[in-house]
Design an enzyme around this catalytic site. Structure first.
Site, PDB file in Angstrom:
ATOM      1  N   ASP A   1     -17.158   7.779  26.970  1.00 18.22           N
ATOM      2  CA  ASP A   1     -18.022   8.150  25.863  1.00 18.22           C
ATOM      3  C   ASP A   1     -18.856   9.347  26.367  1.00 18.22           C
ATOM      4  O   ASP A   1     -18.963   9.585  27.577  1.00 18.22           O
ATOM      5  CB  ASP A   1     -18.919   6.984  25.428  1.00 18.22           C
TER       6      ASP A   1
HETATM    7  C1  BGC Z   1     -20.857   8.158  20.534  1.00 16.50           C
HETATM    8  C2  BGC Z   1     -19.353   8.201  20.329  1.00 16.50           C
HETATM    9  C3  BGC Z   1     -18.943   9.563  19.836  1.00 16.50           C
HETATM   10  C4  BGC Z   1     -19.399  10.603  20.851  1.00 16.50           C
HETATM   11  C5  BGC Z   1     -19.045  12.024  20.475  1.00 16.50           C
HETATM   12  C6  BGC Z   1     -21.356   9.311  21.396  1.00 16.50           C
HETATM   13  O1  BGC Z   1     -22.752   9.397  21.311  1.00 16.50           O
HETATM   14  O2  BGC Z   1     -21.209   6.937  21.136  1.00 16.50           O
HETATM   15  O3  BGC Z   1     -18.967   7.211  19.402  1.00 16.50           O
HETATM   16  O4  BGC Z   1     -17.564   9.613  19.637  1.00 16.50           O
HETATM   17  O5  BGC Z   1     -20.819  10.540  20.965  1.00 16.50           O
HETATM   18  O6  BGC Z   1     -19.788  12.461  19.387  1.00 16.50           O
END
Ligand code: BGC
Length: 783
Positions: free
Chosen positions: A231
């Site tokens: 993530d």
């Molecule tokens: C989130 C993810 C997301 C990623 C990219 C993170 O803060 O937890 O779900 O895909 O950001 O935007």
């Protein structure tokens, strides 16, 4: 390309860099080796493609290219419609091709463990089978277009509080049966191109570098062949992560981690093969991704808007409809109230936030009717507003109230404080109902709320967060052009105190999964607790009857008839529960479901084939357990029409010695830490915050009360973030709150990645927070 040959030509440093993103959304290309980059973006309910020449972020704050905003998972899952989920996945895949995106960051399949989770709207269900089946359909649809999915957040990421630092403390059975199951179903049946590791730890080990999770379970047990990525900003230890098979670190790399990895390979601490394996998977995906995008593609956004409307209609849950008040007759005297009729809440905040292609407000379709404002943007109301509402409501044949949760109540990045709706919304509903019994509430929110007002109104139509087609869908549903057929994917308790995890959820630094497998209806059923609306529940304008129930061997069959004059759909649900189990078990669990469309008076047959895994539980491996089982078929978890006991052959299991008389067996007494430790099989020691023992794992937020330097840092972060909000420090603004939590609330080590601050500086600050001023300064200078 022969990837192995290419790898032979690359230097170690080049390989390590290949496994870190180039920027927020792209991987690195190496033209000299013929390795292309690929572009990815969120997300689960539509594309959020931020153009690279503009401001980018992972929290959905800066605008993105317009794309269809489909309903969030809260609503798509309430459709219980496999085909629709496939179509939504495919439509997002088509838009991805159009916008040159080859990997989409979704779906999110974390379990709705507790109604307060700020991201529940992005997740499918409290039930892992439902979440697994529906997300698999979404993935299949999207990947049929050649666009890859990233199923997320793997795993046990069911809260937003301290999401980058919390530790999910959980026993193995609960992990396997509840929190990994949806991933397992989706990985095995839909083969997602990528899996995104979660921010949190599980039992002390960061998901980003858990060999058990990413290699032993995901790859070896489930046979996953795709790529794993972190993530955003969620990498903990790059060396361990390479070993675990976490291929890609997103968003960008961090020089110090890359140096550490290079040194580890040179010293033999990390094997070159581990790095090569990750590179192979990055290159393989990049090559595949580019193949798909070679062809120009134009997506049909108009068609997708219509699909978004259809899904919103199909996911709407009719929670109450006294005297068949709905559907309303066009032309009758209707009063519309609530600010959300003019400014509809249709999507959640955070990384899934979409810039919709076409958005209408409900009032545009209801402009022929009278309107009273009822409340403002924040969900507050005034006596004057209520007076106007009451007077107009008395004159009307019916009142439609738009209410729910405004943006600032639920968002990625933080959890809700309670399950309550804004006071203004409640007062508005009560005022309408007092003046006119024919009050209909259109409820717009991403997770269950307390509805103490429910008995006072006639009808409740729950939309969830139903995307850019909300206005059209509400209009069609209110006037009977569409017939509600959604079913709840989460139980709606009367009050937050009824939730089994309410005593511990969000109250400690670690996430304590004390209730074990008893999440949602698995708890309410065994505890024999009344809920306001049970899992799987939802009404229709039609009426249905189930008949001719038969169980023959492993075949279960039932006929369903639409006994009304209105065409509509019903969801036939099959639950299974072991009678008098030796090893404690829920009373019943969802194992099959089918949504059926029926014309007036039409009958269709629905049949299910029982499988070994329908009778399995986790006992050091999934085992089909020998015993008597109740097969229940109905239209909701508490709307069971037929049941039959069958004998099933299988393995015998033993109950552990601690089980007898424990909470997990009889639900008596209070669920306490000592009861839970029996299930956990060990003592649980909460992690403590002690000055002198802070590490790179601690957050600025945590340390600020113990250390002046961290307090100054906190204030500095607050001020910097406030600059983007006209200088205002505004914790009521979800974007502000989310940004604070993602910076001051993330471990110092991850600030080094996402904040681009060099390692030594941070280490120095932690030393200072520990009270070692000189040491800290020295480290900072070196850094
Ligand atoms: C989130 C993810 C997301 C990623 C990219 C993170 O803060 O937890 O779900 O895909 O950001 O935007």
């Amino acid at each position: 390309m022969d990837i192995r040959e290419t790898l032979k030509q690359m230097t170690l440093e080049e390989k390590i860099k290949l496994c870190s993103g180039l920027n927020f959304w792209e991987t690195r290309a190496y033209e000299k080796y013929g390795i292309p980059s690929f572009f990815m973006c969120d997300g689960p309910s539509g594309l959020r493609k931020q153009e690279m020449e503009r401001e980018t972020d992972m929290l959905g704050i800066n605008n993105s290219r317009p794309s269809t905003c489909f309903p969030a998972a809260v609503t798509t899952s309430n459709t219980w419609d496999r085909e629709l989920l496939y179509q939504v996945g495919r439509a997002i895949g088509e838009e991805a091709r159009d916008q040159k995106v080859s990997v989409v960051l979704g779906p999110g399949v974390n379990i709705k463990r507790n109604p307060l989770c700020g991201r529940n709207f992005e997740y499918f269900s409290e039930d892992p089978y439902q979440a697994g089946i529906l997300s698999a359909q979404f993935i299949k649809g999207m990947q049929s277009e050649g666009v890859g999915c990233s199923i997320k957040h793997f795993a046990c990421n069911s809260q937003e509080k301290s999401r980058l630092s919390s530790d999910s403390i959980i026993d193995e059975r609960t992990l396997r049966e509840i929190y990994l199951k949806a991933f397992e179903i989706a990985v095995k049946s839909a083969d997602p191109a990528t899996v995104m590791s979660a921010y949190n730890k599980i039992n002390g080990v960061h998901c980003s570098d858990s060999k058990k999770l990413l290699n032993d379970i995901l790859r070896e047990e489930w046979g996953f062949k795709g790529l794993v990525m972190t993530d955003w900003g969620g990498m903990n230890d790059r060396i361990l992560a390479f070993e675990a098979g976490n291929d890609l670190m997103m968003p960008g790399g961090s020089d110090y981690m890359e140096k550490e990895v290079a040194e580890a390979v040179k010293s033999g601490k990390l094997s070159q093969e581990d790095v090569d394996r990750c590179c192979e998977r990055v290159i393989a995906l990049a090559l595949k991704a580019n193949e798909v995008l070679k062809e120009e593609y134009k997506a049909d956004y108009k068609k997708h808007h219509d699909l978004a409307v259809r899904v919103a209609e199909s996911g709407a849950v009719l929670l109450k409809n006294d005297n068949h008040l709905l559907p309303l007759k066009k032309g009758s005297k209707i009063l519309i109230t609530g600010n959300m009729a003019k400014k509809v809440r249709y999507q959640g905040a955070g990384s899934s936030h979409i810039n919709p292609v076409e958005l209408h407000e409900p009032i545009e379709y209801l402009k022929d009717y009278d309107y009273a404002q009822g409340c403002d943007d924040y969900g507050d109301t005034t006596d004057a507003m209520l007076k106007e509402l009451g007077e107009k409501a008395k004159e009307a044949d019916a009142v439609v109230v738009f209410a729910g949760l405004p943006d600032r109540y639920e968002s990625e990045g933080f959890d809700r404080d309670d399950m309550k709706m804004p006071k203004g919304h409640i007062r508005m509903i009560e005022a309408a109902a007092r003046a006119n019994r024919n009050t209909i509430v259109v409820l717009l929110c991403g997770s269950a709320v307390e509805c103490d007002w429910a008995d006072e109104v006639s009808s409740i139509l729950y939309m969830g967060l139903s995307g850019e087609g909300t206005a059209e869908a509400v209009n069609d549903l209110l006037f009977g052009k569409a017939n509600p057929s959604g079913k709840l994917s989460e139980s709606w308790p009367y009050h937050y105190e009824d939730v089994v995890s309410s005593d511990s959820y969000g109250k400690t630094r670690d996430a304590l999964y004390m209730e074990g497998i008893y999440v949602g209806y698995r708890y309410y059923d065994k505890a024999k607790k009344e809920v306001r609306w049970p899992y799987g529940y939802g009404l229709s304008y039609s009426s249905f009857e189930l008949r001719d129930f038969r169980v023959e061997g492993s075949e279960v069959s039932v006929n369903i008839t639409n006994t009304s004059d209105i065409e509509g759909s019903e969801v036939v649900q099959l639950y299974i529960g072991q009678k008098d189990p030796i090893l404690h078990r829920p009373v019943k669990e969802l194992k099959h479901f089918e949504k059926v469309f029926l014309k007036p008076q039409e009958t269709k047959n629905v049949s299910f084939t029982l499988k070994d895994e329908d009778f399995a539980l986790w006992d050091d491996g999934f085992k089909k357990v020998k015993g008597s089982y109740l097969i229940e078929v109905g239209t909701g978890s508490r709307q069971i029409c037929f049941e039959e006991v069958i004998e099933v052959d299988g393995e015998t299991v033993e109950a552990p010695a601690w089980q007898k008389g424990s909470w997990y067996e009889n639900f008596e007494g209070k669920l306490s830490q000592s009861e839970w430790e029996k299930l956990l099989g060990k003592k649980y020691e909460p992690s403590k915050l002690i000055k002198g023992q802070f590490t790179m794992e601690n957050t600025v937020e945590e340390m600020k009360d113990y250390s002046l330097i961290m307090k100054i840092m906190y204030k500095a972060v607050e001020k910097t973030i406030a600059k983007g909000f006209d200088g205002r420090i505004d914790y009521d603004n979800p974007d502000f709150k989310m940004m604070m939590n993602s910076s001051a609330g993330s471990p110092i080590r991850s600030l080094q990645i996402s904040g681009g601050i060099r390692g030594g500086i941070m280490e120095g600050m932690v030393e200072m927070a520990n009270g070692h001023l000189l040491k800290g300064i020295l480290k900072m200078i070196r850094g």
